[in-house]
Design a protein around this motif. Structure first.
Motif, mmCIF file in Angstrom:
data_model
loop_
_atom_site.group_PDB
_atom_site.id
_atom_site.type_symbol
_atom_site.label_atom_id
_atom_site.label_comp_id
_atom_site.label_asym_id
_atom_site.label_seq_id
_atom_site.Cartn_x
_atom_site.Cartn_y
_atom_site.Cartn_z
ATOM 1 N N VAL A 41 11.212 17.438 -2.897
ATOM 2 C CA VAL A 41 11.171 16.001 -3.157
ATOM 3 C C VAL A 41 12.084 15.292 -2.167
ATOM 4 O O VAL A 41 13.254 15.662 -2.013
ATOM 5 C CB VAL A 41 11.599 15.679 -4.604
ATOM 6 C CG1 VAL A 41 11.700 14.173 -4.812
ATOM 7 C CG2 VAL A 41 10.627 16.294 -5.604
ATOM 8 N N LEU A 42 11.530 14.292 -1.493
ATOM 9 C CA LEU A 42 12.298 13.487 -0.548
ATOM 10 C C LEU A 42 12.581 12.132 -1.184
ATOM 11 O O LEU A 42 11.662 11.365 -1.445
ATOM 12 C CB LEU A 42 11.528 13.321 0.759
ATOM 13 C CG LEU A 42 12.166 12.438 1.847
ATOM 14 C CD1 LEU A 42 13.543 12.954 2.240
ATOM 15 C CD2 LEU A 42 11.250 12.363 3.067
ATOM 16 N N TYR A 43 13.852 11.863 -1.463
ATOM 17 C CA TYR A 43 14.266 10.580 -2.030
ATOM 18 C C TYR A 43 14.432 9.575 -0.900
ATOM 19 O O TYR A 43 15.279 9.750 -0.026
ATOM 20 C CB TYR A 43 15.588 10.723 -2.782
ATOM 21 C CG TYR A 43 15.486 11.452 -4.101
ATOM 22 C CD1 TYR A 43 15.521 10.760 -5.308
ATOM 23 C CD2 TYR A 43 15.376 12.842 -4.149
ATOM 24 C CE1 TYR A 43 15.445 11.418 -6.527
ATOM 25 C CE2 TYR A 43 15.281 13.517 -5.359
ATOM 26 C CZ TYR A 43 15.320 12.805 -6.543
ATOM 27 O OH TYR A 43 15.230 13.456 -7.740
ATOM 28 N N ASP A 44 13.615 8.520 -0.922
ATOM 29 C CA ASP A 44 13.726 7.473 0.077
ATOM 30 C C ASP A 44 15.111 6.832 0.033
ATOM 31 O O ASP A 44 15.752 6.775 -1.030
ATOM 32 C CB ASP A 44 12.650 6.413 -0.171
ATOM 33 C CG ASP A 44 12.654 5.325 0.878
ATOM 34 O OD1 ASP A 44 12.148 5.563 1.983
ATOM 35 O OD2 ASP A 44 13.182 4.230 0.585
ATOM 36 N N GLU A 45 15.556 6.333 1.180
ATOM 37 C CA GLU A 45 16.881 5.722 1.266
ATOM 38 C C GLU A 45 17.091 4.625 0.235
ATOM 39 O O GLU A 45 18.213 4.413 -0.246
ATOM 40 C CB GLU A 45 17.067 5.170 2.686
ATOM 41 C CG GLU A 45 18.470 4.674 2.998
ATOM 42 C CD GLU A 45 18.634 3.198 2.758
ATOM 43 O OE1 GLU A 45 19.775 2.709 2.835
ATOM 44 O OE2 GLU A 45 17.620 2.517 2.493
ATOM 45 N N ARG A 46 16.019 3.935 -0.160
ATOM 46 C CA ARG A 46 16.158 2.863 -1.157
ATOM 47 C C ARG A 46 16.711 3.361 -2.482
ATOM 48 O O ARG A 46 17.393 2.616 -3.195
ATOM 49 C CB ARG A 46 14.797 2.211 -1.419
ATOM 50 C CG ARG A 46 14.361 1.213 -0.388
ATOM 51 C CD ARG A 46 13.256 0.333 -0.955
ATOM 52 N NE ARG A 46 11.978 1.006 -1.057
ATOM 53 C CZ ARG A 46 10.954 0.576 -1.792
ATOM 54 N NH1 ARG A 46 11.078 -0.519 -2.518
ATOM 55 N NH2 ARG A 46 9.810 1.230 -1.816
ATOM 56 N N ILE A 47 16.390 4.603 -2.840
ATOM 57 C CA ILE A 47 16.787 5.094 -4.163
ATOM 58 C C ILE A 47 17.635 6.377 -4.098
ATOM 59 O O ILE A 47 18.081 6.872 -5.129
ATOM 60 C CB ILE A 47 15.552 5.326 -5.063
ATOM 61 C CG1 ILE A 47 14.458 6.127 -4.355
ATOM 62 C CG2 ILE A 47 14.962 3.992 -5.498
ATOM 63 C CD1 ILE A 47 14.576 7.584 -4.518
ATOM 64 N N ALA A 48 17.903 6.882 -2.887
ATOM 65 C CA ALA A 48 18.679 8.116 -2.756
ATOM 66 C C ALA A 48 20.094 7.969 -3.294
ATOM 67 O O ALA A 48 20.703 8.944 -3.762
ATOM 68 C CB ALA A 48 18.720 8.544 -1.289
ATOM 69 N N ALA A 49 20.647 6.746 -3.253
ATOM 70 C CA ALA A 49 22.012 6.528 -3.744
ATOM 71 C C ALA A 49 22.143 6.847 -5.224
ATOM 72 O O ALA A 49 23.253 7.089 -5.709
ATOM 73 C CB ALA A 49 22.445 5.089 -3.477
ATOM 74 N N SER A 50 21.015 6.865 -5.957
ATOM 75 C CA SER A 50 21.092 7.197 -7.381
ATOM 76 C C SER A 50 21.604 8.623 -7.582
ATOM 77 O O SER A 50 22.331 8.904 -8.546
ATOM 78 C CB SER A 50 19.734 7.015 -8.050
ATOM 79 O OG SER A 50 18.781 7.944 -7.547
ATOM 80 N N LEU A 51 21.231 9.540 -6.685
ATOM 81 C CA LEU A 51 21.718 10.916 -6.802
ATOM 82 C C LEU A 51 23.231 10.975 -6.630
ATOM 83 O O LEU A 51 23.934 11.673 -7.379
ATOM 84 C CB LEU A 51 21.048 11.802 -5.752
ATOM 85 C CG LEU A 51 19.580 12.146 -5.975
ATOM 86 C CD1 LEU A 51 19.056 12.957 -4.798
ATOM 87 C CD2 LEU A 51 19.383 12.908 -7.272
ATOM 88 N N ILE A 52 23.742 10.233 -5.656
ATOM 89 C CA ILE A 52 25.186 10.215 -5.442
ATOM 90 C C ILE A 52 25.883 9.461 -6.569
ATOM 91 O O ILE A 52 27.028 9.748 -6.917
ATOM 92 C CB ILE A 52 25.498 9.592 -4.070
ATOM 93 C CG1 ILE A 52 24.800 10.402 -2.965
ATOM 94 C CG2 ILE A 52 26.989 9.551 -3.819
ATOM 95 C CD1 ILE A 52 25.066 11.901 -3.018
ATOM 96 N N GLY A 53 25.178 8.516 -7.178
ATOM 97 C CA GLY A 53 25.721 7.835 -8.353
ATOM 98 C C GLY A 53 25.949 8.802 -9.502
ATOM 99 O O GLY A 53 26.955 8.709 -10.222
ATOM 100 N N HIS A 54 25.028 9.751 -9.685
ATOM 101 C CA HIS A 54 25.223 10.762 -10.728
ATOM 102 C C HIS A 54 26.424 11.650 -10.418
ATOM 103 O O HIS A 54 27.180 12.037 -11.320
ATOM 104 C CB HIS A 54 23.966 11.628 -10.862
ATOM 105 C CG HIS A 54 22.739 10.866 -11.284
ATOM 106 N ND1 HIS A 54 22.753 9.965 -12.322
ATOM 107 C CD2 HIS A 54 21.469 10.880 -10.792
ATOM 108 C CE1 HIS A 54 21.533 9.450 -12.462
ATOM 109 N NE2 HIS A 54 20.752 9.982 -11.553
#
Length: 448
Positions: free
Chosen positions: A236-249
């Motif tokens: 799964v490739l998280y687009d830059e628009r929503i990839a920050a959610s992973l780092i938020g976790h």
């Protein structure tokens, strides 16, 4: 608004002392916000708000209470302080509560270097309306767009002051400017929508309204006629628009309040690998023109650059004073507070190590899998890191997008997921979370 926020914090502290508080700190906010919404070529909504909020925290021994108000009259402040002291005397003792020691306090900060406030004059309502209309017109000009659900422009300016009986006094101003557009394509149950937007500290940095509208329209059209891939395990490739959610976790799991409660999936991970080797996660609260920059935290401690993850290895927790004391550690200068409620730790500006490949390169590397461009819902187990989220985006085959995807669920475990991250090189440097597109191997997709 004759008194400044700094004057009001001093008045609150004086009232707290007279009411019998052993110690106290206060915060005052005042500001202006203007927002404009346009729909179908007409002004949908126009709002302007000017307000002032005050918060007071008092300590009586090891007992604490917090109160807030928007009434700045002297008699109101006196009553507020008396009530706060009365509440504190009835509160249970907390051995970890307390103000910072004087030698811990921030001093000699450089507000100008942070560029928190744009000196440009506040935009007029007509200028904001023009921005919104321009975005809507550009979105509607995209073939396939049937309507624009919202086109908005806004401005806000805020003054912040914090003071405490330990001698700390500090104040700064902050501005924000934004444009956004949500466009829809298709009809009935087959309608799809998407958005674009931008928010900046300085108006001169803001992206063009027409560009924002056009991109929102193109994204909505691209989502038409989605399909669901077969259930299975895929990259799964998280687009830059929503990839920050992973780092938020990740940042949530290293929050000192979660660690002190024992409710984090990284509870015993200090000094262990949490990201791939070569990747680091850094915090810089002094980055100019960034929305989360600040010279001091909510308890008057100096903010500073720090490394949360170094070369893949977890370095520490995000701490305010109380949670640091619970854990037998030192505050990291990350206390966040508003005018109501308590104080807790929060991260400021985060930046993840970027890679050398583009998003297209990562798509070619993944071969077959899912490019995620939007997410809905979230089920995260704070103790185990088990992860499940609804997603939409594009199905990738032979490294190329072949059809839009909607209505799938991604599942995995954050501890395992984060160790497989492969970063792209496309992070936007002005965001509070500078995180590129991220490729994650072997997640479970629930589709058809």
């Amino acid at each position: 608004m004759s008194q400044s926020p700094a004057d009001l914090t001093r008045a609150l502290l004086d009232a707290a002392r007279k009411a019998g508080a052993d110690a106290a700190d206060a915060v005052a906010l005042d500001g202006t916000s203007v927002s404009i919404d346009v729909r179908a070529g007409q002004l949908e909504q126009a709002e302007r708000a000017e307000g002032r909020d005050l918060g007071l925290r008092v300590l009586v021994g090891q007992r604490v209470a917090s109160v807030s108000t928007s009434d700045t009259r002297p008699e109101t402040l006196a009553t507020l302080a008396e009530r706060a002291v009365a509440m504190a005397r009835e509160a249970p003792e907390d051995p970890y509560v307390g103000l910072a020691d004087p030698d811990q306090l921030a001093r000699d900060w450089d507000i100008a270097a942070l560029e928190l406030a744009d000196p440009t004059a506040e935009p007029s309502a007509s200028e904001l309306e023009d921005d919104a209309r321009t975005a809507e017109t550009a979105a509607l000009a995209v073939e396939g767009v049937v309507q624009v659900q919202s086109a908005s422009a806004s401005y806000s300016a805020q003054n912040v002051a914090i003071a405490a009986t330990n001698g700390f006094e500090g104040a700064y101003s902050r501005t924000s400017r934004s444009r956004s557009c949500v466009a829809s394509a298709g009809e009935g149950l087959k309608m799809e929508r998407d958005y674009d937007g931008d928010g900046r500290t300085f108006q001169s940095d803001l992206r063009d309204a027409a560009e924002i509208g056009r991109i929102a329209g193109e994204r909505a059209v691209d989502r038409l006629n989605p399909r669901r891939p077969k259930t299975g395990a895929y990259p799964v490739l998280y687009d830059e628009r929503i990839a920050a959610s992973l780092i938020g976790h990740l940042s949530a799991a290293t929050n000192g309040s979660s660690i002190a409660r024992g409710s984090s999936w990284l509870l015993n991970a200090m000094g262990e690998d949490v990201l791939p080797k070569g990747m680091s996660l850094r915090e810089d609260p002094h980055r100019p023109r960034a929305a989360s920059s600040r010279p001091f935290d909510g308890e008057g401690l100096p903010t500073r650059k720090r490394v949360l993850v170094q070369d893949g290895v977890l370095q520490g927790w995000t701490l305010d004073l109380a949670n640091a004391r619970k854990l037998g550690m030192e505050s990291t200068g990350n206390a966040a507070r508003g005018t109501s409620g308590g104080i807790g730790p929060a991260c400021w500006n985060l930046e993840l190590t970027q890679g050398t490949q583009s998003r297209a390169d990562l798509m070619a590397q993944m071969g077959t899998g899912l490019l995620v461009t939007s997410m809905i819902g979230s089920t995260i187990n704070p103790n185990t890191g088990d992860y499940s989220r609804g997603a939409a985006g594009w199905w990738i085959e032979n490294g190329k997008p072949v059809y839009p995807v909607s209505g799938v669920t991604i599942a995995g475990n954050l501890r395992e997921m984060l160790k497989t991250l492969i970063p792209a090189n496309d992070a936007r440097p002005w965001l509070s979370r500078v995180v590129p597109s991220l490729l994650v191997e072997g997640l479970t997709l629930a589709g058809d």
